[in-house]
Write a protein that holds these residues in place. Structure first.
Motif, PDB file in Angstrom:
ATOM      1  N   ASP A 105       0.836  -1.459   0.024  1.00  0.00           N
ATOM      2  CA  ASP A 105      -0.037  -0.098  -0.121  1.00  0.00           C
ATOM      3  C   ASP A 105       0.876   1.408   0.017  1.00  0.00           C
ATOM      4  N   VAL A 106       0.064   2.301  -0.550  1.00  0.00           N
ATOM      5  CA  VAL A 106       1.076   3.604  -0.647  1.00  0.00           C
ATOM      6  C   VAL A 106       0.470   4.667   0.215  1.00  0.00           C
ATOM      7  N   GLY A 107       1.103   5.786   0.381  1.00  0.00           N
ATOM      8  CA  GLY A 107       0.373   6.891   1.015  1.00  0.00           C
ATOM      9  C   GLY A 107       0.028   7.877  -0.305  1.00  0.00           C
ATOM     10  N   TRP A 108      -1.094   8.307  -0.351  1.00  0.00           N
ATOM     11  CA  TRP A 108      -1.822   8.857  -1.613  1.00  0.00           C
ATOM     12  C   TRP A 108      -2.291  10.058  -0.913  1.00  0.00           C
ATOM     13  N   ALA A 109      -2.004  11.286  -1.463  1.00  0.00           N
ATOM     14  CA  ALA A 109      -2.392  12.569  -0.793  1.00  0.00           C
ATOM     15  C   ALA A 109      -2.875  13.735  -2.027  1.00  0.00           C
ATOM     16  N   LYS A 110      -3.944  14.384  -1.734  1.00  0.00           N
ATOM     17  CA  LYS A 110      -4.355  15.303  -2.583  1.00  0.00           C
ATOM     18  C   LYS A 110      -4.689  16.437  -1.782  1.00  0.00           C
ATOM     19  N   LEU A 111      -3.763  17.443  -1.805  1.00  0.00           N
ATOM     20  CA  LEU A 111      -3.759  18.783  -1.200  1.00  0.00           C
ATOM     21  C   LEU A 111      -4.174  20.015  -2.051  1.00  0.00           C
ATOM     22  N   ALA A 112      -4.937  20.730  -1.571  1.00  0.00           N
ATOM     23  CA  ALA A 112      -5.155  22.238  -2.122  1.00  0.00           C
ATOM     24  C   ALA A 112      -4.588  23.391  -1.297  1.00  0.00           C
ATOM     25  N   LEU A 113      -4.055  24.231  -1.654  1.00  0.00           N
ATOM     26  CA  LEU A 113      -3.345  25.211  -1.115  1.00  0.00           C
ATOM     27  C   LEU A 113      -3.489  26.552  -1.646  1.00  0.00           C
ATOM     28  N   VAL A 114      -3.683  27.401  -0.982  1.00  0.00           N
ATOM     29  CA  VAL A 114      -3.851  29.037  -1.500  1.00  0.00           C
ATOM     30  C   VAL A 114      -2.491  29.912  -1.096  1.00  0.00           C
ATOM     31  N   THR A 115      -2.146  30.617  -2.068  1.00  0.00           N
ATOM     32  CA  THR A 115      -0.995  31.226  -2.171  1.00  0.00           C
ATOM     33  C   THR A 115      -1.370  32.718  -2.698  1.00  0.00           C
ATOM     34  N   PRO A 116      -0.763  33.705  -1.942  1.00  0.00           N
ATOM     35  CA  PRO A 116      -0.621  35.067  -2.628  1.00  0.00           C
ATOM     36  C   PRO A 116       0.552  35.310  -3.280  1.00  0.00           C
ATOM     37  N   ASP A 117       1.497  34.354  -3.093  1.00  0.00           N
ATOM     38  CA  ASP A 117       2.659  34.351  -3.455  1.00  0.00           C
ATOM     39  C   ASP A 117       3.298  32.963  -4.413  1.00  0.00           C
ATOM     40  N   LEU A 118       2.769  33.142  -5.579  1.00  0.00           N
ATOM     41  CA  LEU A 118       2.996  31.941  -6.427  1.00  0.00           C
ATOM     42  C   LEU A 118       4.283  31.807  -6.676  1.00  0.00           C
ATOM     43  N   ALA A 141       5.801  13.934  -6.171  1.00  0.00           N
ATOM     44  CA  ALA A 141       4.730  14.876  -5.853  1.00  0.00           C
ATOM     45  C   ALA A 141       4.526  15.588  -7.327  1.00  0.00           C
ATOM     46  N   PHE A 142       3.452  15.854  -7.681  1.00  0.00           N
ATOM     47  CA  PHE A 142       3.181  16.728  -8.860  1.00  0.00           C
ATOM     48  C   PHE A 142       2.187  17.846  -8.455  1.00  0.00           C
ATOM     49  N   LEU A 143       2.864  18.869  -8.946  1.00  0.00           N
ATOM     50  CA  LEU A 143       1.737  20.388  -8.925  1.00  0.00           C
ATOM     51  C   LEU A 143       1.326  20.716  -9.933  1.00  0.00           C
ATOM     52  N   VAL A 144      -0.004  21.125  -9.527  1.00  0.00           N
ATOM     53  CA  VAL A 144      -1.020  21.671 -10.932  1.00  0.00           C
ATOM     54  C   VAL A 144      -1.577  23.219 -10.372  1.00  0.00           C
ATOM     55  N   THR A 145      -1.636  24.223 -11.086  1.00  0.00           N
ATOM     56  CA  THR A 145      -1.961  25.351 -10.699  1.00  0.00           C
ATOM     57  C   THR A 145      -2.359  26.069 -12.321  1.00  0.00           C
ATOM     58  N   GLY A 146      -3.171  27.369 -11.956  1.00  0.00           N
ATOM     59  CA  GLY A 146      -3.443  27.947 -13.013  1.00  0.00           C
ATOM     60  C   GLY A 146      -3.637  29.485 -12.744  1.00  0.00           C
ATOM     61  N   ARG A 147      -4.286  30.222 -13.661  1.00  0.00           N
ATOM     62  CA  ARG A 147      -4.211  31.870 -13.362  1.00  0.00           C
ATOM     63  C   ARG A 147      -4.388  32.128 -12.030  1.00  0.00           C
ATOM     64  N   PRO A 148      -3.794  33.009 -11.446  1.00  0.00           N
ATOM     65  CA  PRO A 148      -4.116  33.550 -10.129  1.00  0.00           C
ATOM     66  C   PRO A 148      -5.365  34.571 -10.431  1.00  0.00           C
ATOM     67  N   SER A 153      -3.491  32.346  -5.655  1.00  0.00           N
ATOM     68  CA  SER A 153      -3.460  31.210  -6.564  1.00  0.00           C
ATOM     69  C   SER A 153      -3.822  29.915  -5.824  1.00  0.00           C
ATOM     70  N   VAL A 154      -4.396  28.951  -6.545  1.00  0.00           N
ATOM     71  CA  VAL A 154      -4.764  27.852  -6.004  1.00  0.00           C
ATOM     72  C   VAL A 154      -3.889  26.731  -6.483  1.00  0.00           C
ATOM     73  N   ILE A 155      -3.357  26.045  -5.679  1.00  0.00           N
ATOM     74  CA  ILE A 155      -2.293  24.911  -5.975  1.00  0.00           C
ATOM     75  C   ILE A 155      -2.770  23.551  -5.521  1.00  0.00           C
ATOM     76  N   GLN A 156      -2.653  22.662  -6.430  1.00  0.00           N
ATOM     77  CA  GLN A 156      -3.179  21.333  -5.900  1.00  0.00           C
ATOM     78  C   GLN A 156      -1.664  20.467  -6.223  1.00  0.00           C
ATOM     79  N   LEU A 157      -1.775  19.740  -5.002  1.00  0.00           N
ATOM     80  CA  LEU A 157      -0.717  18.844  -5.154  1.00  0.00           C
ATOM     81  C   LEU A 157      -1.085  17.332  -5.169  1.00  0.00           C
ATOM     82  N   PHE A 158      -0.390  16.675  -5.965  1.00  0.00           N
ATOM     83  CA  PHE A 158      -0.754  15.361  -5.637  1.00  0.00           C
ATOM     84  C   PHE A 158       0.515  14.318  -5.451  1.00  0.00           C
TER      85      PHE A 158
END
Length: 654
Positions: free
Chosen positions: A403-416, A436-443, A448-453
């Motif tokens: 088994d693996v540790g699996w995480a999905k995190l959402a983080l908010v930052t004013p300093d992309l 870990a993979f990082l996904v984001t888009g336009r602030p 900015s909302v950052i998603q981490l997988f």
């Protein structure tokens, strides 16, 4: 000779009843007239057509639109402004929508000018209404001689009918007429009318005929588009065996100018596994998964299996095979390009586990490539496989994975910029078991909302928490989901593709690159690019670890040392390229799976010398006619001295 006889009726309350009788009596089509006499025909012809399509199950449906012809208008891609003084003037977009709606209601039964064509179906419902209707209208009371003359060249004939007795009389004539013909067509006029030019449909190999899908077939919508790309191929062949793949390629060789797409799961961003008017060879049904040697953890997998299926099949053995990050991706595409996934830092790329591959080459030969058999081809397939053949089976040595540790995190930052830099430092220096993979888009509004997988290849919750905790400082933690689960469950989050197939539309625009190291300068430039709004999807895939354990010349995937793989997706190719060019000085190479730019310079990014020269030499040996050109094309005719120059040419996809 093809004989198809039908009826022509006017919009009326009993129109659907007449159509039902026509279908029951074996007639082939029913055409609704477009009389707009409010007193005598108060119903709209398209409404009538939809109603009778719902009341019948097989018969083709057409709508006569005589108002178009006298005007000579071409109702196609351009709309015309409504004329308030002319209530009967058709509005092109309204007619196009009506065609598309009826085609959805009664798939592939819509016959006539304006029926979705290969240039439009699946790509927005555009219709070519400028074409004349593909039927002839006989006079009321037409005799057998009349029908014989009109149907002599195979064009369907409709006869006006106002009553069930009329329909019965026409059906009797049709039976008599067909008795004079040697056979009935395998596909209706409605289907044949949608065939693309330049394809020998009647020459489809017998082995593939039962599963071949043409634009006029009921299954067409389910195979025309892919996960992200809308398409309207002229023909989709779906082989189930190696011999059938060879038959499909033989058919492709007879159409050298036709775009050729090879599809496994139909998920690829850069892959050209659909087209407009081209040929697709879909190996999706070659999806078996079997264990060859339990002690060696050796498995054999068909190219059409998805990684979700693979993960589920391997789980009972305590095994896993690193793939990408989405279980819906097909094995064939990933296992010939690379495979940068959520297990990569611990277990390497997908192609690092490949021990043998079976291919059908451009000339139809079936070969097996491994370290001992065609080793040069085996080298090329692992990174540039799409240029060398159609893979029919892969043999992988898989890993023991608990088994693996699996995480999905959402983080908010004013300093992309700062968050990107923090992520780069944490992800690239993390323990090898953590990817870990990082996904984001336009602030938005300065945030900015950052998603981490992330996956931690360890079943101990304390280790998982220890590994993941640093990532929570990348921004303000807004949402979190973490669990210890089988890798199977990570891949299982991909949605199954239903009987309607993929629903992609448009043309994805994506740029890809390898980033040697995430520097403050790159973080600043990337944040600035995201501020422009040109990028709606931005991803950083962490590399390193086991990926870098393999020598850069071991296979045709030379990019072993980058810290990250970067992807940016936008809507405007030119604008995205302009923005991306501002970051190029940070990059070293590209990952072809996520790149849609097919300009010559990108080929050298994917395959830097001496890799490209070696690939081109092998291409001259294995595909000298460049049949597999509809992707990241390695043109065998380009001399080594001109590599990277504009003498290199990407072949048109479609």
């Amino acid at each position: 000779m093809t004989i198809e006889i039908g009826i022509r009726i006017e919009p009326a309350a009993d129109a659907a009843d007449l159509a039902a009788v026509a279908e029951a009596r074996g007639l082939d089509l029913v055409v609704v007239g477009a009389r707009r006499d409010v007193d005598h025909a108060p119903l709209d012809p398209w409404t009538t057509a939809a109603w009778l399509a719902g009341r019948t199950a097989r018969i083709a449906v057409g709508v006569d639109e005589p108002a178009r012809a006298p005007r000579g208008a071409a109702f196609g891609l351009r709309d015309e402004a409504p004329d308030p003084r002319d209530a009967e003037r058709p509005i092109a977009s309204v007619i196009g929508r009506a065609h598309d709606s009826l085609d959805v209601l009664a798939p592939s039964r819509l016959l006539g000018a304006g029926a979705p064509s290969t240039a439009g179906a699946g790509g927005g419902g555009r219709a070519d209404a400028a074409s004349p209707p593909p039927w002839r209208t006989a006079p009321a009371g037409a005799t057998l001689d009349d029908l014989t003359a009109l149907a002599a060249d195979g064009v369907p004939v409709v006869v006006p009918a106002d009553t069930p007795a009329d329909v019965e009389r026409i059906a009797a004539l049709a039976e008599e007429l067909r008795g004079l013909a040697p056979s009935r067509p395998s596909r209706s006029a409605a289907a044949r009318a949608r065939r693309a030019a330049g394809i020998d449909y009647d020459g489809v190999p017998e082995s593939l005929m039962d599963a071949a899908v043409e634009p006029g077939d009921a299954a067409y919508r389910s195979v025309s588009s892919t996960y992200l790309r809308g398409g309207a191929p002229g023909l989709v062949l779906r082989p189930r065996t190696v011999d059938e793949v060879a038959d499909a390629l033989a058919f492709a060789r007879r159409h050298p100018d036709l775009a050729l797409g090879i599809r496994s799961g139909g998920h690829g961003i850069s892959g050209r596994s659909t087209s407009r008017g081209g040929l697709v060879i879909d190996v999706g049904r070659m999806n078996t998964i079997e264990v060859l040697d339990r002690e060696r953890r050796l498995v054999r997998i068909g190219p059409g299996a998805t990684w979700k299926q693979v993960a589920a099949a391997l789980h009972p053995f305590g095994w896993a095979l690193g793939s990408g990050d989405y279980g819906g991706v097909g094995v064939g595409g990933l296992a010939t390009a690379g495979g940068i996934g959520l297990l990569s830092r611990q277990h390497g790329l997908t192609i690092d586990h490949l021990r043998a591959v079976e291919l059908v080459l451009a000339d139809g030969r079936s070969v097996r490539a491994s370290a001992d058999e065609h080793p040069d081809l085996f080298w090329a397939v692992r990174g540039a496989g799409a240029n060398f053949g159609i893979a029919t089976a892969f043999e992988f040595e898989v890993d023991e994975v608990d088994d693996v540790g699996w995480a999905k995190l959402a983080l908010v930052t004013p300093d992309l910029e700062g968050s990107l830099l923090d992520f780069g430092r944490i992800a690239s220096t993390a323990a090898r078991d953590t990817t870990a993979f990082l996904v984001t888009g336009r602030p938005q509004e300065g945030q900015s909302v950052i998603q981490l997988f992330a996956i931690v290849d360890d079943a101990d919750p304390e280790v998982v928490v220890e590994r993941l905790t640093p990532f929570t400082g990348v921004g303000v933690l807004a949402q979190q989901e973490a669990a210890v689960v089988p890798y199977r469950d990570v891949m299982a989050q991909a949605a199954d593709v239903g009987p309607d197939g993929h629903r992609g539309f448009g043309e994805p625009v994506s740029r890809s690159a390898f980033l040697p190291v995430l520097t403050p300068e790159f973080a600043a430039d990337a944040a600035a690019l995201l501020e422009t709004g040109l990028v709606h999807f931005f991803e950083l895939r962490t590399m390193g670890g086991a990926i870098a354990d393999v020598a850069s010349d071991a296979m045709a995937f030379p990019h072993r040392s980058p810290a990250f793989q970067v992807t940016a997706m936008g809507a405007d190719a030119a604008a995205l390229t302009a923005g991306w060019d501002g970051l190029r000085h940070h990059f070293d190479g590209l990952y072809l799976s996520f790149e849609t730019d097919r300009s010559p310079e990108r080929l050298l990014d994917a395959f830097p010398e001496p890799v490209l020269g070696r690939l081109r030499a092998l291409k001259r040996r294995y595909d000298p006619e460049n049949r597999f050109r509809d992707n990241f094309n390695i043109d065998p005719t380009v001399a080594a001295a001109s590599v990277g120059s504009h003498e290199t040419r990407w072949e048109a996809a479609s």
